[in-house]
Design a protein around this motif. Structure first.
Motif, PDB file in Angstrom:
ATOM      1  N   VAL A  60     -11.078  -6.601  -6.194  1.00 40.88           N
ATOM      2  CA  VAL A  60     -11.179  -6.437  -7.649  1.00 40.88           C
ATOM      3  C   VAL A  60     -12.635  -6.526  -8.085  1.00 40.88           C
ATOM      4  O   VAL A  60     -13.109  -5.731  -8.912  1.00 40.88           O
ATOM      5  CB  VAL A  60     -10.332  -7.521  -8.365  1.00 40.88           C
ATOM      6  CG1 VAL A  60     -10.619  -7.509  -9.869  1.00 40.88           C
ATOM      7  CG2 VAL A  60      -8.848  -7.286  -8.111  1.00 40.88           C
ATOM      8  N   ILE A  61     -13.371  -7.502  -7.541  1.00 42.28           N
ATOM      9  CA  ILE A  61     -14.788  -7.668  -7.885  1.00 42.28           C
ATOM     10  C   ILE A  61     -15.606  -6.466  -7.413  1.00 42.28           C
ATOM     11  O   ILE A  61     -16.469  -5.948  -8.136  1.00 42.28           O
ATOM     12  CB  ILE A  61     -15.342  -8.967  -7.259  1.00 42.28           C
ATOM     13  CG1 ILE A  61     -14.636 -10.183  -7.872  1.00 42.28           C
ATOM     14  CG2 ILE A  61     -16.854  -9.060  -7.470  1.00 42.28           C
ATOM     15  CD1 ILE A  61     -14.998 -11.501  -7.215  1.00 42.28           C
ATOM     16  N   TYR A  62     -15.321  -5.995  -6.183  1.00 40.96           N
ATOM     17  CA  TYR A  62     -16.076  -4.878  -5.611  1.00 40.96           C
ATOM     18  C   TYR A  62     -15.870  -3.587  -6.416  1.00 40.96           C
ATOM     19  O   TYR A  62     -16.827  -2.853  -6.704  1.00 40.96           O
ATOM     20  CB  TYR A  62     -15.648  -4.665  -4.163  1.00 40.96           C
ATOM     21  CG  TYR A  62     -16.269  -3.440  -3.516  1.00 40.96           C
ATOM     22  CD1 TYR A  62     -17.602  -3.436  -3.121  1.00 40.96           C
ATOM     23  CD2 TYR A  62     -15.511  -2.287  -3.329  1.00 40.96           C
ATOM     24  CE1 TYR A  62     -18.178  -2.316  -2.539  1.00 40.96           C
ATOM     25  CE2 TYR A  62     -16.078  -1.161  -2.742  1.00 40.96           C
ATOM     26  CZ  TYR A  62     -17.402  -1.176  -2.351  1.00 40.96           C
ATOM     27  OH  TYR A  62     -17.956  -0.059  -1.778  1.00 40.96           O
ATOM     28  N   LYS A  63     -14.617  -3.314  -6.793  1.00 43.01           N
ATOM     29  CA  LYS A  63     -14.320  -2.080  -7.521  1.00 43.01           C
ATOM     30  C   LYS A  63     -14.653  -2.187  -9.003  1.00 43.01           C
ATOM     31  O   LYS A  63     -14.734  -1.175  -9.696  1.00 43.01           O
ATOM     32  CB  LYS A  63     -12.838  -1.724  -7.357  1.00 43.01           C
ATOM     33  CG  LYS A  63     -12.478  -1.278  -5.945  1.00 43.01           C
ATOM     34  CD  LYS A  63     -11.057  -0.737  -5.891  1.00 43.01           C
ATOM     35  CE  LYS A  63     -10.754  -0.151  -4.528  1.00 43.01           C
ATOM     36  NZ  LYS A  63      -9.390   0.440  -4.456  1.00 43.01           N
ATOM     37  N   GLY A  64     -14.815  -3.409  -9.477  1.00 43.56           N
ATOM     38  CA  GLY A  64     -15.133  -3.598 -10.888  1.00 43.56           C
ATOM     39  C   GLY A  64     -13.897  -3.937 -11.685  1.00 43.56           C
ATOM     40  O   GLY A  64     -13.001  -3.100 -11.821  1.00 43.56           O
ATOM     41  N   ARG A  65     -13.839  -5.164 -12.167  1.00 47.41           N
ATOM     42  CA  ARG A  65     -12.668  -5.603 -12.913  1.00 47.41           C
ATOM     43  C   ARG A  65     -12.639  -4.977 -14.295  1.00 47.41           C
ATOM     44  O   ARG A  65     -13.647  -4.948 -14.995  1.00 47.41           O
ATOM     45  CB  ARG A  65     -12.659  -7.133 -13.042  1.00 47.41           C
ATOM     46  CG  ARG A  65     -11.390  -7.696 -13.669  1.00 47.41           C
ATOM     47  CD  ARG A  65     -11.451  -9.211 -13.733  1.00 47.41           C
ATOM     48  NE  ARG A  65     -12.445  -9.659 -14.693  1.00 47.41           N
ATOM     49  CZ  ARG A  65     -12.199  -9.812 -16.011  1.00 47.41           C
ATOM     50  NH1 ARG A  65     -11.001  -9.527 -16.499  1.00 47.41           N
ATOM     51  NH2 ARG A  65     -13.151 -10.244 -16.807  1.00 47.41           N
ATOM     52  N   THR A  66     -11.478  -4.489 -14.670  1.00 44.67           N
ATOM     53  CA  THR A  66     -11.304  -3.921 -16.001  1.00 44.67           C
ATOM     54  C   THR A  66     -11.342  -5.032 -17.037  1.00 44.67           C
ATOM     55  O   THR A  66     -10.665  -6.064 -16.884  1.00 44.67           O
ATOM     56  CB  THR A  66      -9.952  -3.177 -16.102  1.00 44.67           C
ATOM     57  OG1 THR A  66      -9.873  -2.200 -15.066  1.00 44.67           O
ATOM     58  CG2 THR A  66      -9.804  -2.506 -17.461  1.00 44.67           C
ATOM     59  N   TRP A 177       6.811  -0.413 -18.252  1.00 42.76           N
ATOM     60  CA  TRP A 177       6.100  -0.324 -19.533  1.00 42.76           C
ATOM     61  C   TRP A 177       4.654  -0.774 -19.375  1.00 42.76           C
ATOM     62  O   TRP A 177       3.732  -0.174 -19.935  1.00 42.76           O
ATOM     63  CB  TRP A 177       6.803  -1.191 -20.576  1.00 42.76           C
ATOM     64  CG  TRP A 177       6.033  -1.330 -21.858  1.00 42.76           C
ATOM     65  CD1 TRP A 177       6.008  -0.454 -22.897  1.00 42.76           C
ATOM     66  CD2 TRP A 177       5.141  -2.402 -22.205  1.00 42.76           C
ATOM     67  NE1 TRP A 177       5.163  -0.920 -23.885  1.00 42.76           N
ATOM     68  CE2 TRP A 177       4.614  -2.104 -23.485  1.00 42.76           C
ATOM     69  CE3 TRP A 177       4.739  -3.571 -21.564  1.00 42.76           C
ATOM     70  CZ2 TRP A 177       3.718  -2.952 -24.129  1.00 42.76           C
ATOM     71  CZ3 TRP A 177       3.840  -4.410 -22.199  1.00 42.76           C
ATOM     72  CH2 TRP A 177       3.347  -4.090 -23.474  1.00 42.76           C
ATOM     73  N   LEU A 178       4.430  -1.822 -18.571  1.00 43.56           N
ATOM     74  CA  LEU A 178       3.107  -2.400 -18.414  1.00 43.56           C
ATOM     75  C   LEU A 178       2.130  -1.419 -17.763  1.00 43.56           C
ATOM     76  O   LEU A 178       0.932  -1.426 -18.078  1.00 43.56           O
ATOM     77  CB  LEU A 178       3.213  -3.669 -17.569  1.00 43.56           C
ATOM     78  CG  LEU A 178       2.021  -4.619 -17.535  1.00 43.56           C
ATOM     79  CD1 LEU A 178       1.626  -5.049 -18.939  1.00 43.56           C
ATOM     80  CD2 LEU A 178       2.344  -5.829 -16.672  1.00 43.56           C
ATOM     81  N   VAL A 179       2.635  -0.573 -16.864  1.00 48.18           N
ATOM     82  CA  VAL A 179       1.782   0.417 -16.196  1.00 48.18           C
ATOM     83  C   VAL A 179       1.100   1.317 -17.220  1.00 48.18           C
ATOM     84  O   VAL A 179      -0.087   1.626 -17.112  1.00 48.18           O
ATOM     85  CB  VAL A 179       2.600   1.253 -15.194  1.00 48.18           C
ATOM     86  CG1 VAL A 179       1.805   2.461 -14.711  1.00 48.18           C
ATOM     87  CG2 VAL A 179       3.003   0.396 -13.997  1.00 48.18           C
ATOM     88  N   ALA A 180       1.863   1.737 -18.229  1.00 50.39           N
ATOM     89  CA  ALA A 180       1.317   2.621 -19.263  1.00 50.39           C
ATOM     90  C   ALA A 180       0.552   1.845 -20.338  1.00 50.39           C
ATOM     91  O   ALA A 180      -0.434   2.337 -20.883  1.00 50.39           O
ATOM     92  CB  ALA A 180       2.442   3.422 -19.902  1.00 50.39           C
ATOM     93  N   ALA A 181       1.006   0.626 -20.627  1.00 45.98           N
ATOM     94  CA  ALA A 181       0.416  -0.146 -21.726  1.00 45.98           C
ATOM     95  C   ALA A 181      -0.967  -0.676 -21.394  1.00 45.98           C
ATOM     96  O   ALA A 181      -1.848  -0.743 -22.262  1.00 45.98           O
ATOM     97  CB  ALA A 181       1.341  -1.305 -22.100  1.00 45.98           C
ATOM     98  N   VAL A 182      -1.175  -1.077 -20.134  1.00 46.51           N
ATOM     99  CA  VAL A 182      -2.468  -1.633 -19.728  1.00 46.51           C
ATOM    100  C   VAL A 182      -2.940  -0.865 -18.492  1.00 46.51           C
ATOM    101  O   VAL A 182      -2.605  -1.210 -17.360  1.00 46.51           O
ATOM    102  CB  VAL A 182      -2.361  -3.137 -19.408  1.00 46.51           C
ATOM    103  CG1 VAL A 182      -3.752  -3.715 -19.126  1.00 46.51           C
ATOM    104  CG2 VAL A 182      -1.700  -3.891 -20.546  1.00 46.51           C
ATOM    105  N   PRO A 183      -3.727   0.200 -18.687  1.00 45.50           N
ATOM    106  CA  PRO A 183      -4.168   1.052 -17.567  1.00 45.50           C
ATOM    107  C   PRO A 183      -5.276   0.409 -16.734  1.00 45.50           C
ATOM    108  O   PRO A 183      -6.463   0.551 -17.027  1.00 45.50           O
ATOM    109  CB  PRO A 183      -4.669   2.315 -18.278  1.00 45.50           C
ATOM    110  CG  PRO A 183      -5.105   1.834 -19.623  1.00 45.50           C
ATOM    111  CD  PRO A 183      -4.198   0.696 -19.976  1.00 45.50           C
ATOM    112  N   ILE A 184      -4.872  -0.313 -15.688  1.00 45.74           N
ATOM    113  CA  ILE A 184      -5.829  -0.904 -14.760  1.00 45.74           C
ATOM    114  C   ILE A 184      -5.468  -0.448 -13.351  1.00 45.74           C
ATOM    115  O   ILE A 184      -4.427   0.192 -13.137  1.00 45.74           O
ATOM    116  CB  ILE A 184      -5.829  -2.450 -14.832  1.00 45.74           C
ATOM    117  CG1 ILE A 184      -4.450  -3.005 -14.469  1.00 45.74           C
ATOM    118  CG2 ILE A 184      -6.254  -2.914 -16.211  1.00 45.74           C
ATOM    119  CD1 ILE A 184      -4.390  -4.521 -14.445  1.00 45.74           C
ATOM    120  N   SER A 185      -6.295  -0.785 -12.369  1.00 40.33           N
ATOM    121  CA  SER A 185      -6.036  -0.364 -10.996  1.00 40.33           C
ATOM    122  C   SER A 185      -4.852  -1.141 -10.413  1.00 40.33           C
ATOM    123  O   SER A 185      -4.524  -2.251 -10.873  1.00 40.33           O
ATOM    124  CB  SER A 185      -7.274  -0.584 -10.128  1.00 40.33           C
ATOM    125  OG  SER A 185      -7.513  -1.967  -9.943  1.00 40.33           O
TER     126      SER A 185
END
Length: 301
Positions: A60-66, A177-185
């Protein structure tokens, strides 16, 4: 002879269903092997969640946390709580009932998820083929449980199984629902779900953790424990990836078929744990599931 090729979207769906199914089978059989030597399910689950959080944090740190708002973070806190609560309810169900009872409940989960989707979204429907598919999965799942001498545990057992099914159904609809509501990796989703689940699971597992670590069997099973932790991260990632591609009902049905397929594989490895009658109904359940087409948007015209 005309051969119909899969579209890119269908190919992605098949790929991630296959990967998640492989991880699911490996997870169940790996956990079975670990628990045979170390009968501490809560401690093992806590260790797997902790490992997943520690393992994914550098990624998460390497790719950049949203950057999330407080509200968005609270959504994943709730997901972690639901995740841990469903694990606790499943373990309580197994302690009060047996595999047969849980199999009946698990086979009916797609219907519960579909009813929740109707209540919340009101614009989804199933084709006749998909309805027959779900009916077949439930019928063959119930038949397997009867053959396996299921429906045990009395009122308290039935209550916990019901709580478990409702928690899993809510988690599946909420997760979609969460997949669409909060677009993170997907790596971030694995990290948040496992990390936020630890505070709930720790009080339940605290009495088992010292026994688990100090057990004489721990050193001999360390490789299996490590394997189960790696597979736990893999199934978390593939699960979130698949959630973004299919409906909540389809996702729950894949889970049912994975469980049935695992029992089928276990029967092949350990023939004494089943019968030819149970083998036939498992095949019937898997064939019924293959008919499923997924939920569709209901026409508003």
């Amino acid at each position: 002879m005309h051969v119909k090729l899969l579209t890119r979207e269908q190919g992605q769906m098949v790929l991630w269903i296959t990967l998640m199914s492989a991880c699911s089978v490996a997870m169940i059989l790996g956990n079975k092997a670990v628990l045979n030597a170390l009968p501490f399910p809560l401690a093992l689950t806590f260790l797997q969640l902790l490992f997943a959080g520690v393992f994914t944090l550098p990624l998460v740190i390497y790719k950049g946390r949203t950057r999330l708002t407080a509200r968005q973070t609270s959504y994943y806190v709730l997901e972690g709580l639901l995740f841990s609560a469903s694990i606790g309810a499943s373990l309580e169900s197994l302690s009060l009932t047996n595999v047969g009872t849980v199999t009946i409940a698990r086979s009916g989960l797609p219907v519960v998820v579909y009813l929740l989707e109707i209540m919340l979204m009101r614009n989804v429907t199933l084709s006749i083929r998909s309805r027959l598919s779900l009916a077949g999965v439930i019928a063959f799942g119930a038949a397997y449980a009867v053959i396996a001498k299921g429906l045990r545990g009395g009122l308290s057992g039935v209550l916990w199984v019901t709580i478990w099914v409702l928690l899993v159904a809510i988690q599946m609809v909420y997760g979609k629902w969460l997949v669409a509501a909060v677009p993170i990796s997907d790596v971030e989703r694995v990290f948040y779900t496992n990390t936020f689940g630890l505070p709930v699971l720790f009080p339940l597992a605290s009495h088992e953790i010292p026994l688990f670590i100090r057990s004489e069997s721990f050193r001999g099973s360390a490789e299996l424990v490590f394997f189960s932790c790696i597979v736990g991260v893999s199934i978390g990632y593939t699960s979130w990836k698949l959630r973004s591609l299919v409906s909540a009902t389809t996702f729950s049905l894949v889970g049912v078929l994975n469980k049935m397929g695992t029992i089928l594989l276990a029967f092949w490895i350990w023939p004494d744990e089943g019968s030819w009658a149970s083998l036939l109904v498992l095949i019937g359940c898997l064939l019924s599931g293959m008919m499923y087409e997924g939920t569709k948007q209901r026409s508003l015209n």
